[in-house]
Design a protein around this motif. Structure first.
Motif, PDB file in Angstrom:
ATOM      1  N   HIS A   1      42.192  45.024  44.708  1.00 24.01           N
ATOM      2  CA  HIS A   1      43.017  44.404  43.674  1.00 24.01           C
ATOM      3  C   HIS A   1      42.939  45.213  42.377  1.00 24.01           C
ATOM      4  O   HIS A   1      43.957  45.403  41.688  1.00 24.01           O
ATOM      5  CB  HIS A   1      42.550  42.974  43.402  1.00 24.01           C
ATOM      6  CG  HIS A   1      42.647  42.065  44.577  1.00 24.01           C
ATOM      7  ND1 HIS A   1      41.989  40.844  44.641  1.00 24.01           N
ATOM      8  CD2 HIS A   1      43.315  42.177  45.760  1.00 24.01           C
ATOM      9  CE1 HIS A   1      42.254  40.253  45.786  1.00 24.01           C
ATOM     10  NE2 HIS A   1      43.054  41.031  46.487  1.00 24.01           N
TER      11      HIS A   1
ATOM     12  N   ASN B   1      39.696  36.393  37.417  1.00 21.61           N
ATOM     13  CA  ASN B   1      38.957  35.143  37.592  1.00 21.61           C
ATOM     14  C   ASN B   1      38.813  34.845  39.077  1.00 21.61           C
ATOM     15  O   ASN B   1      39.756  34.403  39.725  1.00 21.61           O
ATOM     16  CB  ASN B   1      39.683  34.005  36.874  1.00 21.61           C
ATOM     17  CG  ASN B   1      38.905  32.702  36.911  1.00 21.61           C
ATOM     18  OD1 ASN B   1      37.693  32.692  37.126  1.00 21.61           O
ATOM     19  ND2 ASN B   1      39.593  31.593  36.712  1.00 21.61           N
ATOM     20  N   TYR B   2      37.628  35.101  39.603  1.00 24.20           N
ATOM     21  CA  TYR B   2      37.352  34.863  41.018  1.00 24.20           C
ATOM     22  C   TYR B   2      36.294  33.773  41.160  1.00 24.20           C
ATOM     23  O   TYR B   2      35.456  33.577  40.265  1.00 24.20           O
ATOM     24  CB  TYR B   2      36.829  36.136  41.682  1.00 24.20           C
ATOM     25  CG  TYR B   2      37.857  37.224  41.873  1.00 24.20           C
ATOM     26  CD1 TYR B   2      38.809  37.150  42.879  1.00 24.20           C
ATOM     27  CD2 TYR B   2      37.862  38.342  41.043  1.00 24.20           C
ATOM     28  CE1 TYR B   2      39.742  38.160  43.074  1.00 24.20           C
ATOM     29  CE2 TYR B   2      38.790  39.362  41.229  1.00 24.20           C
ATOM     30  CZ  TYR B   2      39.736  39.256  42.242  1.00 24.20           C
ATOM     31  OH  TYR B   2      40.667  40.245  42.412  1.00 24.20           O
TER      32      TYR B   2
ATOM     33  N   ARG C   1      38.295  42.685  46.428  1.00 20.98           N
ATOM     34  CA  ARG C   1      38.564  42.658  44.992  1.00 20.98           C
ATOM     35  C   ARG C   1      38.765  44.069  44.438  1.00 20.98           C
ATOM     36  O   ARG C   1      39.598  44.274  43.560  1.00 20.98           O
ATOM     37  CB  ARG C   1      37.404  41.986  44.252  1.00 20.98           C
ATOM     38  CG  ARG C   1      37.190  40.539  44.618  1.00 20.98           C
ATOM     39  CD  ARG C   1      36.050  39.928  43.816  1.00 20.98           C
ATOM     40  NE  ARG C   1      35.681  38.618  44.327  1.00 20.98           N
ATOM     41  CZ  ARG C   1      34.764  37.829  43.767  1.00 20.98           C
ATOM     42  NH1 ARG C   1      34.147  38.236  42.668  1.00 20.98           N
ATOM     43  NH2 ARG C   1      34.486  36.654  44.290  1.00 20.98           N
TER      44      ARG C   1
END
Length: 316
Positions: free
Chosen positions: A265, A309-310, A262
């Protein structure tokens, strides 16, 4: 027709040219407009104070950027596309020297706007500690953070000593580096000062910041041995020299990496602005360092309006 009006009619093109959706642009615009009026009432485009102090600012009708909207589009598209200034000047109907002045003047206004909106990351370990203390019980229940380093290419320095200092063996290029500390939804809490590309990620962490006790800190194997007091470190198991990892260790590493990715990202979202992804050509003192903070602030503002939104983390 202005570029703002032209691009506004095609939302996908607007995003491609500025890095911002129209909804995000409209959120930034009012603050940018106020800071623009305030800044240029006391400074000229080159950043020099007016001799008589305050002077009510108005945009001249013959200005190549006749509205605040056009000026915000101008600076966002410059950061997003990282064009040659001659090219950017031609796009907005001005001379290259005017383009250079507008880039530096409007970047200052943009920085002030992002700071006012609470989107700018902090820069020091002491400030990070204060931010984490202020979050207190309002922070996510699991109190989990990521940290990682990121490199950016720079022109080859002319001085041999600087060539050696900024040469990154990993990237095989001359680079500079920053480290980020982020939370789980993608907000960058800390962006360290810019250092030479050859400096190791762990050394940046040792020298520039620490994480408050009680947090979980996700990191890659490059931070081997980095474990602040009272912090639970989540890190893949490093393969021993001359040995192999067990199947159970490999599965665990894959599970950890699926979460830790993440932070990649988030860094990728910052580098949506190509001026911090490609080689930055501007040589003005301090610009290469400060532009990373500007682009991180732009990323943070997007996250504030639309967090990543994970799925919930469930490690076995």
């Amino acid at each position: 027709m202005s570029k703002y009006e032209q691009w506004k009619s095609a939302p996908a093109r607007f995003r491609a040219m500025t890095g911002y959706d129209l909804s995000h642009f409209d959120k930034l615009l009012p603050c940018f407009s106020e800071e623009h009026q305030e800044y240029f009432s006391y400074h000229n485009l080159k950043g020099k104070p007016h001799k008589k102090g305050f002077r009510k600012f108005v945009i001249y009708r013959n200005s190549p950027l006749p509205t605040v909207e056009e000026r915000l589009v101008f600076i966002l598209s410059y950061l997003k596309l990282n064009p040659l200034q001659e090219q950017h000047a031609d796009t907005f109907g001005m001379e290259q020297r005017q383009c250079n002045d507008f880039v530096h003047g409007l970047k200052t206004v943009l920085d002030r706007s992002l700071k006012r909106l609470g989107a700018m990351p902090v820069s020091t370990g002491a400030e990070l500690e204060k931010v984490l203390e202020e979050q207190g019980e309002e922070a996510a229940p699991d109190r989990q953070l990521f940290h990682d380093g990121t490199e950016r290419e720079i022109p080859r320095p002319s001085a041999p000593a600087l060539q050696e200092e900024n040469y990154s063996g990993k990237k095989k290029k001359h680079t500079v580096k920053n480290a980020v500390v982020t939370n789980m939804v993608g907000l960058v809490l800390l962006l360290t000062s810019t250092v030479a590309g050859k400096v190791h990620d762990k050394k940046i962490a040792d020298d520039h910041y620490t994480v408050k006790a009680g947090h979980f800190l996700w990191q890659d194997t490059g931070y081997q041995g980095y474990a602040p007091d009272g912090v639970t470190v989540v890190q893949p198991t490093k393969k021993p020299r001359g040995k192999e990892l067990s199947e159970e260790q490999k599965a665990k590493n894959k599970e950890i990496s699926s979460v830790r990715v993440r932070v990649e990202h988030f860094i990728g979202s910052i580098k949506r602005m190509r001026i911090v992804k490609d080689e930055c050509r501007l040589r003005k003192e301090g610009f290469v360092s400060s532009i990373m903070k500007t682009c991180t602030g732009l990323h943070n503002l997007r996250v504030i309006m639309n967090p990543f939104n994970y799925p919930e983390i469930k490690l076995t």
